[in-house]
Design an enzyme around this catalytic site. Structure first.
Site: not given
Ligand SMILES: NC(=O)c1ccc[n+]([C@@H]2O[C@H](COP(=O)([O-])OP(=O)(O)OC[C@H]3O[C@@H](n4cnc5c(N)ncnc54)[C@H](OP(=O)(O)O)[C@@H]3O)[C@@H](O)[C@H]2O)c1
Length: 257
Positions: A13, A15, A60, A87, A152, A156, A185, A187
């Site tokens: 999903s 990023i 997981d 990630n 969170y 981080k 971001v 997402t």
């Molecule tokens: N979006 C933002 O604003 C933002 C800002 C700063 C940092 N980040 C960081 O960027 C990273 C990616 O997040 P995203 O924004 O791309 O969000 P996202 O679209 O929700 O993607 C999160 C990903 O992590 C996986 N995941 C979550 N819990 C898990 C677990 N227990 N075991 C295995 N996989 C797991 C999800 O798998 P499934 O989809 O298969 O369940 C998904 O592939 C995260 O570390 C987040 O903290 C995000």
């Protein structure tokens, strides 16, 4: 083998998925790991339109034993790993006293321990092959404390400290380390009900696209850069905060004890 091998946690999903696309376009064999079977399957279908050189696993990452088993299987099949991108991550948007003990454990364990487990099991392999690159995705919330994101932020901030330490330890082993700290971001990160009141959800235009963030991460990987803070404006805010912090530390260290 004329291609590099990359493992991306949270590659199903947002990023991670978009970074997988960038890596596939650059001839990496890309292995994605996600928690939800349907997301992993759907994403793999999308990725295969770019290149067949990809695979996906459901795991997981809270489960240390399962991570160890999966890493062993991936390495048995691929015989090398050029790039590990930690990630996977998530949060709830709640005040600290509204979080249950289970939710606290889930956030710390997924975001921080999950990152450490993958490093723990893959670093010895990178050491043996004599090279490698590890990218840890933290957040701006790993540099600045934010309300309703206390645990969170703790997870981080933990990744930031862990990654900075790892940088020194890995340097002598020819393993590069990159720390990524994005702001908001667009997402699935905000899908939980608790994010309904998150300010960025109401100001969607200011949020970065995952495509843009993935392209910037790919550039940071190519340039072996240590730290990537996005959007660029945040770099000054964080730098300013660090200067003040250093001044505060200098002041505190001079106080009589
Ligand atoms: N979006 C933002 O604003 C933002 C800002 C700063 C940092 N980040 C960081 O960027 C990273 C990616 O997040 P995203 O924004 O791309 O969000 P996202 O679209 O929700 O993607 C999160 C990903 O992590 C996986 N995941 C979550 N819990 C898990 C677990 N227990 N075991 C295995 N996989 C797991 C999800 O798998 P499934 O989809 O298969 O369940 C998904 O592939 C995260 O570390 C987040 O903290 C995000």
């Amino acid at each position: 083998m004329n291609f590099k091998v990359a493992i991306i946690t949270g590659g199903s999903s947002g990023i991670g998925k978009n970074l997988a696309k960038e890596l596939l376009k650059d001839n990496y064999k890309t292995i994605i790991i996600g928690k939800t079977k349907s997301n992993v399957q759907e994403t793999l279908k999308e990725l295969k339109q770019i290149s067949e050189n990809c695979s996906g696993f459901v795991c997981d990452i809270n489960d240390e034993k399962r991570v160890k088993y999966l890493v062993t299987e991936i390495l048995k099949e691929n015989h090398k790993v050029d790039l590990l991108v930690n990630n996977a991550g998530f949060s709830y948007y709640k005040e600290f006293d509204e979080l249950s003990e289970e939710e606290i454990k889930e956030i710390v364990s997924t975001n921080l321990l999950g990152t450490m487990y993958f490093c723990k099991f893959i670093i010895p392999y990178m050491e043996k092959q004599g090279y490698g690159h590890i990218v840890n995705v933290a957040s701006v919330a790993g540099r600045i404390g934010l309300p309703k994101l206390s645990v969170y932020c703790a997870s981080k901030f933990g990744i930031v400290g862990f990654t900075e330490s790892l940088y020194y330890e890995m340097k002598k082993k020819n393993i590069y380390v990159t720390l990524v700290c994005p702001g908001a971001v667009d997402t699935n990160f905000y899908r939980d009900e608790s994010f309904k009141k998150f300010p960025h959800a109401q100001r969607h235009k200011k949020v970065m696209s995952p495509e843009y963030v993935a392209k910037e991460i790919k550039k940071a990987i190519d340039n072996k850069r240590f730290e990537l803070i996005l959007p660029k404006l945040f770099r000054f805010k964080i730098m300013f905060k660090d200067v003040l912090k250093r001044f505060a530390m200098w002041y505190v260290s001079r106080l009589p004890r």
